[in-house]
Write a protein that holds these residues in place. Sequence first.
Motif, PDB file in Angstrom:
ATOM      1  N   TRP A   1       0.837  -1.191   0.000  1.00 26.81           N
ATOM      2  CA  TRP A   1       0.000   0.000   0.000  1.00 26.81           C
ATOM      3  C   TRP A   1       0.876   1.246   0.000  1.00 26.81           C
ATOM      4  CZ3 TRP A   1      -1.018  -3.794   3.938  1.00 26.81           C
ATOM      5  CH2 TRP A   1      -2.035  -4.686   3.572  1.00 26.81           C
ATOM      6  N   THR A   2       0.444   2.241  -0.739  1.00 23.63           N
ATOM      7  CA  THR A   2       1.231   3.465  -0.856  1.00 23.63           C
ATOM      8  C   THR A   2       0.362   4.686  -0.602  1.00 23.63           C
ATOM      9  OG1 THR A   2       0.786   3.578  -3.239  1.00 23.63           O
ATOM     10  CG2 THR A   2       2.814   2.468  -2.542  1.00 23.63           C
TER      11      THR A   2
ATOM     12  N   THR B   1      -3.170  10.584  -2.660  1.00 27.03           N
ATOM     13  CA  THR B   1      -3.829   9.485  -3.361  1.00 27.03           C
ATOM     14  C   THR B   1      -3.118   8.199  -2.956  1.00 27.03           C
ATOM     15  OG1 THR B   1      -2.385   9.618  -5.314  1.00 27.03           O
ATOM     16  CG2 THR B   1      -4.393  10.946  -5.337  1.00 27.03           C
ATOM     17  N   GLY B   2      -3.747   7.064  -3.223  1.00 29.55           N
ATOM     18  CA  GLY B   2      -3.129   5.791  -2.874  1.00 29.55           C
ATOM     19  C   GLY B   2      -4.147   4.809  -2.338  1.00 29.55           C
ATOM     20  N   ASP B   3      -3.679   3.583  -2.106  1.00 24.31           N
ATOM     21  CA  ASP B   3      -4.571   2.481  -1.752  1.00 24.31           C
ATOM     22  C   ASP B   3      -5.309   2.689  -0.433  1.00 24.31           C
ATOM     23  OD1 ASP B   3      -3.712   0.781  -4.008  1.00 24.31           O
ATOM     24  OD2 ASP B   3      -1.797   0.796  -2.965  1.00 24.31           O
ATOM     25  N   LEU B   4      -4.614   3.215   0.552  1.00 18.36           N
ATOM     26  CA  LEU B   4      -5.219   3.313   1.880  1.00 18.36           C
ATOM     27  C   LEU B   4      -5.605   4.739   2.263  1.00 18.36           C
ATOM     28  CD1 LEU B   4      -3.181   0.794   4.064  1.00 18.36           C
ATOM     29  CD2 LEU B   4      -5.428   0.517   3.031  1.00 18.36           C
ATOM     30  N   THR B   5      -5.578   5.678   1.322  1.00 20.98           N
ATOM     31  CA  THR B   5      -5.946   7.052   1.664  1.00 20.98           C
ATOM     32  C   THR B   5      -7.458   7.164   1.824  1.00 20.98           C
ATOM     33  OG1 THR B   5      -6.002   7.610  -0.693  1.00 20.98           O
ATOM     34  CG2 THR B   5      -3.971   8.075   0.505  1.00 20.98           C
TER      35      THR B   5
ATOM     36  N   ARG C   1      -8.223  13.397  -7.510  1.00 18.99           N
ATOM     37  CA  ARG C   1      -7.683  12.058  -7.716  1.00 18.99           C
ATOM     38  C   ARG C   1      -6.303  12.147  -8.366  1.00 18.99           C
ATOM     39  NH1 ARG C   1     -11.993   9.215  -6.214  1.00 18.99           N
ATOM     40  NH2 ARG C   1     -14.060  10.128  -6.553  1.00 18.99           N
ATOM     41  N   ASP C   2      -5.728  10.986  -8.618  1.00 11.82           N
ATOM     42  CA  ASP C   2      -4.356  10.966  -9.116  1.00 11.82           C
ATOM     43  C   ASP C   2      -4.221  11.735 -10.431  1.00 11.82           C
ATOM     44  OD1 ASP C   2      -1.783   9.825  -8.263  1.00 11.82           O
ATOM     45  OD2 ASP C   2      -1.797   8.864 -10.225  1.00 11.82           O
TER      46      ASP C   2
END
Length: 229
Positions: A43-44, A100-104, A192-193
């Motif tokens: 996760w980042t 942004t990222g998987d666990l944000t 978003r990204d």
Amino acid sequence: MHVKYLSTLLLAVSQSATALVTGTRAVSNVASVAPVLEARWPWTVNKRTAQAVVENQTGKTIYGVGLVHKYSDNYVNSEDWPELAHGETSDPAVTVNYHTGDLTTGRDWWLVTWLGDDGKSVLYTDPNNGRCWIDQLEQAATKILPKIAAAIAKAQLKVPGASKLVKQITKELLDPLLNKAETCGFKQHILRDDDRNSRVTIVLKKGGEVVIKSPTGISYSVWRSKPLD
């Protein structure tokens, strides 16, 4: 007989040792060319920025324009501009921070305020999610109401130094809204990204409509006027 047996035994031992050394070298060579696998956390969290501006499509010049952006309780970004003519976009843009990222799990929240051209009102974006901050804004504005009227009058007459005075008043009005945790009264528009390094435009339109635009989407809200008695 014993000599022949001993010779055979020594030869077998020698061959076994040679095979063992050769095998060890082969394993070593394979290990040297095998890819090294790094243990990575799956996760980042990516730190991103975008550029936010306010576009005035209200049909008239507006004064003391303030913009506040919050990314949950991680970031607060704000900027103000002394005036925006109809059709004008604020400059410079304000840099806004977000993740942004998987666990944000953070969210982006937006608020714009400006001063009425009569010098007796404050206008603000209102997503209908509560007026918990309006009392704070009203209290701050009421304390400096005489300065607001004077500053707007000078700005309309293009008196030297008026822009600096309007900016000072706008900062005083925005100050109660810069608490990181409070988002009541703010409009949500998530970045978003693909919004990174791009422009976010908040358009103030005639009739009280507000449009927030970024590369990944559009959000809608309204603006209202609050008389300062």
